[in-house]
Design a protein around this motif. Structure first.
Motif, PDB file in Angstrom:
ATOM      1  N   ALA A 242       0.834  -1.220   0.000  1.00  0.00           N
ATOM      2  CA  ALA A 242       0.000   0.000   0.000  1.00  0.00           C
ATOM      3  C   ALA A 242       0.862   1.260   0.000  1.00  0.00           C
ATOM      4  CB  ALA A 242      -0.957  -0.008   1.196  1.00  0.00           C
ATOM      5  N   VAL A 243       1.719   1.360  -1.004  1.00  0.00           N
ATOM      6  CA  VAL A 243       2.669   2.476  -1.084  1.00  0.00           C
ATOM      7  C   VAL A 243       1.976   3.742  -1.599  1.00  0.00           C
ATOM      8  CG1 VAL A 243       4.722   3.317  -2.298  1.00  0.00           C
ATOM      9  CG2 VAL A 243       4.652   0.963  -1.436  1.00  0.00           C
ATOM     10  N   ILE A 244       2.150   4.847  -0.875  1.00  0.00           N
ATOM     11  CA  ILE A 244       1.602   6.135  -1.333  1.00  0.00           C
ATOM     12  C   ILE A 244       2.693   7.182  -1.549  1.00  0.00           C
ATOM     13  CG2 ILE A 244      -0.721   5.938  -0.376  1.00  0.00           C
ATOM     14  CD1 ILE A 244       0.755   7.949   1.861  1.00  0.00           C
ATOM     15  N   LYS A 245       3.908   6.896  -1.060  1.00  0.00           N
ATOM     16  CA  LYS A 245       5.004   7.856  -1.233  1.00  0.00           C
ATOM     17  C   LYS A 245       6.270   7.142  -1.648  1.00  0.00           C
ATOM     18  CE  LYS A 245       4.072  11.754   1.721  1.00  0.00           C
ATOM     19  NZ  LYS A 245       4.265  12.311   3.051  1.00  0.00           N
ATOM     20  N   ILE A 246       6.933   7.675  -2.646  1.00  0.00           N
ATOM     21  CA  ILE A 246       8.241   7.191  -3.074  1.00  0.00           C
ATOM     22  C   ILE A 246       9.132   8.429  -3.120  1.00  0.00           C
ATOM     23  CG2 ILE A 246       9.546   6.108  -4.949  1.00  0.00           C
ATOM     24  CD1 ILE A 246       6.978   4.635  -5.767  1.00  0.00           C
ATOM     25  N   GLU A 247      10.166   8.430  -2.280  1.00  0.00           N
ATOM     26  CA  GLU A 247      10.981   9.641  -2.148  1.00  0.00           C
ATOM     27  C   GLU A 247      12.445   9.314  -2.418  1.00  0.00           C
ATOM     28  OE1 GLU A 247      11.761  13.171   1.162  1.00  0.00           O
ATOM     29  OE2 GLU A 247      10.837  11.290   1.775  1.00  0.00           O
ATOM     30  N   LEU A 248      13.071  10.071  -3.303  1.00  0.00           N
ATOM     31  CA  LEU A 248      14.499   9.917  -3.568  1.00  0.00           C
ATOM     32  C   LEU A 248      15.267  10.758  -2.562  1.00  0.00           C
ATOM     33  CD1 LEU A 248      15.442   8.293  -6.250  1.00  0.00           C
ATOM     34  CD2 LEU A 248      13.036   8.942  -6.133  1.00  0.00           C
ATOM     35  N   VAL A 249      16.237  10.135  -1.899  1.00  0.00           N
ATOM     36  CA  VAL A 249      16.953  10.806  -0.815  1.00  0.00           C
ATOM     37  C   VAL A 249      18.457  10.548  -0.931  1.00  0.00           C
ATOM     38  CG1 VAL A 249      14.985  10.754   0.787  1.00  0.00           C
ATOM     39  CG2 VAL A 249      16.572   8.832   0.729  1.00  0.00           C
ATOM     40  N   ALA A 250      19.235  11.330  -0.168  1.00  0.00           N
ATOM     41  CA  ALA A 250      20.696  11.227  -0.229  1.00  0.00           C
ATOM     42  C   ALA A 250      21.248  10.214   0.772  1.00  0.00           C
ATOM     43  CB  ALA A 250      21.329  12.600   0.009  1.00  0.00           C
ATOM     44  N   GLU A 251      20.574  10.092   1.928  1.00  0.00           N
ATOM     45  CA  GLU A 251      21.083   9.238   2.993  1.00  0.00           C
ATOM     46  C   GLU A 251      20.226   7.985   3.133  1.00  0.00           C
ATOM     47  OE1 GLU A 251      23.775  10.231   4.645  1.00  0.00           O
ATOM     48  OE2 GLU A 251      23.819  12.246   3.747  1.00  0.00           O
ATOM     49  N   GLN A 252      20.820   6.929   3.666  1.00  0.00           N
ATOM     50  CA  GLN A 252      20.071   5.686   3.906  1.00  0.00           C
ATOM     51  C   GLN A 252      18.861   5.978   4.808  1.00  0.00           C
ATOM     52  OE1 GLN A 252      22.346   2.001   4.804  1.00  0.00           O
ATOM     53  NE2 GLN A 252      20.957   1.763   6.522  1.00  0.00           N
ATOM     54  N   PRO A 253      17.656   5.722   4.325  1.00  0.00           N
ATOM     55  CA  PRO A 253      16.473   6.090   5.114  1.00  0.00           C
ATOM     56  C   PRO A 253      16.207   5.126   6.261  1.00  0.00           C
ATOM     57  CG  PRO A 253      15.791   5.068   3.054  1.00  0.00           C
ATOM     58  CD  PRO A 253      17.293   5.150   3.010  1.00  0.00           C
ATOM     59  N   ALA A 254      15.507   5.628   7.271  1.00  0.00           N
ATOM     60  CA  ALA A 254      15.062   4.768   8.372  1.00  0.00           C
ATOM     61  C   ALA A 254      13.977   3.833   7.846  1.00  0.00           C
ATOM     62  CB  ALA A 254      14.496   5.631   9.490  1.00  0.00           C
ATOM     63  N   THR A 255      13.926   2.618   8.369  1.00  0.00           N
ATOM     64  CA  THR A 255      12.855   1.691   8.002  1.00  0.00           C
ATOM     65  C   THR A 255      12.161   1.257   9.294  1.00  0.00           C
ATOM     66  OG1 THR A 255      14.182  -0.303   8.201  1.00  0.00           O
ATOM     67  CG2 THR A 255      14.258   0.844   6.087  1.00  0.00           C
ATOM     68  N   MET A 256      10.904   0.847   9.181  1.00  0.00           N
ATOM     69  CA  MET A 256      10.157   0.562  10.409  1.00  0.00           C
ATOM     70  C   MET A 256      10.766  -0.592  11.194  1.00  0.00           C
ATOM     71  SD  MET A 256       6.139  -0.115  11.273  1.00  0.00           S
ATOM     72  CE  MET A 256       6.203  -1.883  11.455  1.00  0.00           C
ATOM     73  N   TRP A 257      11.094  -1.686  10.491  1.00  0.00           N
ATOM     74  CA  TRP A 257      11.597  -2.845  11.229  1.00  0.00           C
ATOM     75  C   TRP A 257      12.996  -2.609  11.785  1.00  0.00           C
ATOM     76  CZ3 TRP A 257       8.709  -6.038  13.538  1.00  0.00           C
ATOM     77  CH2 TRP A 257       7.442  -6.321  13.028  1.00  0.00           C
ATOM     78  N   SER A 258      13.813  -1.852  11.074  1.00  0.00           N
ATOM     79  CA  SER A 258      15.139  -1.535  11.624  1.00  0.00           C
ATOM     80  C   SER A 258      15.010  -0.640  12.848  1.00  0.00           C
ATOM     81  CB  SER A 258      16.022  -0.839  10.580  1.00  0.00           C
ATOM     82  OG  SER A 258      16.331  -1.719   9.547  1.00  0.00           O
ATOM     83  N   ALA A 259      14.004   0.246  12.838  1.00  0.00           N
ATOM     84  CA  ALA A 259      13.804   1.119  14.002  1.00  0.00           C
ATOM     85  C   ALA A 259      13.418   0.280  15.220  1.00  0.00           C
ATOM     86  CB  ALA A 259      12.722   2.154  13.705  1.00  0.00           C
ATOM     87  N   ILE A 260      12.637  -0.762  15.001  1.00  0.00           N
ATOM     88  CA  ILE A 260      12.192  -1.599  16.110  1.00  0.00           C
ATOM     89  C   ILE A 260      13.324  -2.484  16.620  1.00  0.00           C
ATOM     90  CG2 ILE A 260      10.690  -3.537  16.711  1.00  0.00           C
ATOM     91  CD1 ILE A 260       8.622  -2.305  14.747  1.00  0.00           C
ATOM     92  N   SER A 261      14.077  -3.088  15.686  1.00  0.00           N
ATOM     93  CA  SER A 261      15.083  -4.070  16.085  1.00  0.00           C
ATOM     94  C   SER A 261      16.196  -4.151  15.036  1.00  0.00           C
ATOM     95  CB  SER A 261      14.400  -5.433  16.264  1.00  0.00           C
ATOM     96  OG  SER A 261      15.302  -6.347  16.815  1.00  0.00           O
ATOM     97  N   PRO A 262      17.154  -3.219  15.118  1.00  0.00           N
ATOM     98  CA  PRO A 262      18.169  -3.115  14.061  1.00  0.00           C
ATOM     99  C   PRO A 262      19.026  -4.370  13.898  1.00  0.00           C
ATOM    100  CG  PRO A 262      18.672  -1.667  15.927  1.00  0.00           C
ATOM    101  CD  PRO A 262      17.297  -2.185  16.142  1.00  0.00           C
ATOM    102  N   ASN A 263      19.264  -5.095  14.957  1.00  0.00           N
ATOM    103  CA  ASN A 263      20.114  -6.283  14.827  1.00  0.00           C
ATOM    104  C   ASN A 263      19.400  -7.419  14.113  1.00  0.00           C
ATOM    105  OD1 ASN A 263      22.024  -4.934  16.317  1.00  0.00           O
ATOM    106  ND2 ASN A 263      21.233  -5.737  18.259  1.00  0.00           N
TER     107      ASN A 263
END
Ligand code: MTE
Ligand code: MO
Length: 319
Positions: A242-263
């Motif tokens: 259900a994607v509504i936004k696609i954004e081109l960025v310079a830095e590695q973006p945060a992701t939901m699952w990495s925010a919860i448990s990066p390891n």
């Protein structure tokens, strides 16, 4: 990363044992038969909200295999065994809870470091980019898998049209926020909205698909309709729905699952049987519909196409 999220008990591997799952499915089927016999003919479609493909389309799709010869999963399995935390963490419950979720009209905004930012209507994307069928294996990080016949077009086609600038190095994706329709989004244990990301060269790879349909029909809500990302060589959670936004960025973006448990859920998360999840093995998997486990393949069987993207990265590390 927010320390508050670290204590959430998430993703024990495949909590629902197969027998329980099958029993529940048999029950749902039996309930459908019962209702049918009571002349509620439209019961099944209303129950799930899934636009059933025509019998002919379904039969044609179900006879197909992936390039390794593995048969596609049934339409029923693909639409009733879903990970979609915006609705519920219960895989068997997503279909019913998403029955009234509106997948049309659907709009996607492409923005950020691009020369031609634009908001697209899904029907225009479909008209312009002419979806094709792609039969891909989907390997969940929880060690189950399916073979799914998607309809879609390479994300690269859309990215080329908006013209990323020379500063763009990553792509960030965001799922729709509709707490009134998605009860799980009211659960503030999770840092909604669901977000994902790819490196630009991963996003431009021909295997990386924006899926707009499935099994010869529309993309059911529970599988990520209006439109979802499919990245078949990465664990399933990278394939954001259900994607509504696609954004081109310079830095590695945060992701939901990495925010919860990066390891446990790194940014790259390429399927790799040699790198175990901290809490379970990734060496094998259960293909839904099969009794015996099968070996998990490096890059989920797509190594020939994608391994070169990771030259110089140590494949024994969980990135
Ligand atoms: N927005 C969103 N996208 C998501 C998820 C989710 O909970 N929310 N779950 C992911 C996970 S863990 C998997 S395995 C796949 C499942 O896709 P499917 O239900 O179409 O098989 O969707 C992924 N995309
Ligand atoms: Mo997953």
């Amino acid at each position: 990363m927010d320390a508050n999220f670290k204590s959430i008990p998430v993703r024990s591997s495949e909590i629902t044992p197969k027998q329980v799952y099958l029993t529940r499915r048999d029950f749902i089927k039996a309930a459908g038969v019962l209702a049918g016999s009571m002349a509620l003919a439209a019961c099944a479609p209303q129950l799930t909200g899934t636009p059933e493909p025509t019998t002919a389309a379904q039969a044609a799709a179900s006879a197909k295999t992936d390039e390794l010869g593995d048969p596609v999963n049934t339409f029923d399995d693909i639409t009733h065994y879903n990970n979609y935390y915006e609705f519920t963490t219960d895989k068997g419950g997503v279909a019913a809870l998403s029955a009234k979720f509106k997948t049309s009209p659907w709009e996607v905004e492409v923005s950020g470091l691009v020369n031609k930012p634009k908001k697209y209507a899904l029907e225009d994307l479909i008209r312009q980019f002419q979806p094709e069928e792609r039969i891909y294996r989907l390997r969940c990080v929880e060690a189950w898998s399916m073979v799914i016949p998607w309809m879609g077009f390479p994300l690269a086609k859309l990215l080329k049209e908006v013209e990323p600038t020379s500063d763009a190095r990553y792509v960030r994706f965001e799922t729709v926020t509709r707490p009134d329709e998605m009860p799980g989004e009211k659960d503030n244990l999770y840092p909604w909205p669901y977000q994902e990301g790819l490196r630009l060269d991963e996003a431009m790879h021909d295997l990386t698909l924006l899926a707009t349909g499935m099994y010869g029909g529309e993309l059911p809500a529970q599988n990520g309709g209006g439109m979802r990302l499919v990245v078949p060589w990465k664990y399933g959670f990278k394939s954001i729905k259900a994607v509504i936004k696609i954004e081109l960025v310079a830095e590695q973006p945060a992701t939901m699952w990495s925010a919860i448990s990066p390891n446990e859920y790194g940014f790259y998360s390429n399927v790799n049987p040699q790198v175990d999840h901290p809490r379970w093995s990734q060496g094998s998997e259960r293909r839904i519909g099969e009794l015996q486990r099968r070996d998990t393949l490096m890059f989920n069987g797509y190594a020939d196409q994608v391994a070169s993207l990771y030259n110089g990265m140590d494949l024994r590390v969980n990135y």
